[in-house]
Design a protein around this motif. Sequence first.
Motif: not given
Length: 538
Positions: A40-49, A64-71, A156-162
Amino acid sequence: MGTRPFTFADTFEVVADTVPDQLALVTEDRRLTFAEVDERATRLAHALQERGIGAGDHVGLYLYNGTEYIEGMLAAWKIRAVPINVNYRYVEEELVYLFDDAQLKGVVHHQEFSPTLAAVVDQVPGVQTFLCVADDSGASTEGLPTDDYEEALAAASTERDFPERSGDDLYVLYTGGTTGMPKGVMWRQEDIFHAAMDISAMGMGEAPASPEGLADRVKETAGTLVMATAAPLMHGAAQWAAFIGFHQGNTIVLAASRKFDPAAIWRMVEQEKVTTMTVVGDAMARPLADELEANGDQYDLSAFFALGSGGAILSQGVKDQFTKIRPDLIITDAFGASETGANGGGTGFSEEGHPRFALNESTTVLDEDHRPIEPGSGKMGLLARSGRIPLGYFNDEEKTARTFVHDADGKRWVIPGDFATVEEDGMITLYGRGSVSINSGGEKIFPEEVEAALKSHPAVFDAIVVGVPDERFGQRVAAVVAPREGRAPTLEELAEHARTKIAGYKVPRELHLVDQVTRSPSGKADYRWAKSVATGEG
């Protein structure tokens, strides 16, 4: 892949690759393994890019607290951007200040905050992208150019192509601002890893030589603890506790933070079989203790064995209350600050009621010439840390120059402003932050010691102490007190009690009773608010 740098994207990926199916993160409505958090964090990273966020850009987490904060934190770090903690209690004017000071380019926010963001979006033109985490608030997003968080992840992509990361990539934490507007403390990620976000920072074992070295440790420690934080992730203590847990492959349980609910937290501890929990001082610990005292037989806390406080010291009264209820409970204080990381652990209180700590080898007390104070000399100085310390304050060279200094030998120290002394046995006795100290007739009075004395009275639930103008002494001690339900203590009653704990010149000369003491979401005292109450300006 060769040896990776110490960045939190890299360290988390190592753990996720080592124990992918281990439960990593639990909230009220979601349970994610390490592999699922990473994806999920990888997908969000691509979405931000895709929305124009890149290396060095700052992304606000207005959540607020939630998985989204860590992501959100991990996603920013994956693309070498910088997540910024946003106080969810801020009003429009404070948000504009923070967004401008932090130079935000993007904001990930809960739906509830959309109207507030819509009201300020024209005043913060630097913010170019918004992502909205849906909630049950029903708040309108009209007037805000925001995209749906889950839809953005799904596309968004799930690839770790950062791009390759660096240990010099930043971790920025905005401080609570108890006496002024908050400032962003800038750390190299490699430094804050060793200073606060690994168990080695707490004096528990050796730090790994590389992120890959985490893999061997995690194979041994994964799943051994279920660690909860009662504090919001916008506070450094909660972030540090979470990543200390992640770096052991352990499960982190996040308490809902829209409203602090002691009963809900204990239900969470019971349901998830939480073993250890982090709080921030008495503001969180006292209501938790009261709930256990009143309804403890309603909870099965057989798995729970340790309570730790970070960011604020637990009073002896609260510790005694917990010990009476749970004699076997391990209670610890971790002393540190946004500017220093973890300095050490509490060892009790001095005869005068000041907290004592055993600090790490990088921390000492310096005199006005930036020389270490001789143990047992009785001299008071300022707590200081060297070695792995922040680069300074973001966007504030003047404050950086005041707080980060070089001694005569060229050694660099961070001096946040905590007065302390070194005892004969090498322990450090802490007096308090100089910026809120009270000068009454030439005597320096630290609010924390007076607050501790007041909170040990059975009629007092919470208290903040401030100095108010006095024609004779310059300042006099004023107490703003929230009494326990059904109690209305008098100034005479509290003063008589306080005199058994502290010297007479420190005893409050005036009392202001309030329904509730105002604190930050992290539990820190709001001294500006208390002073306005005491002076009649609030």
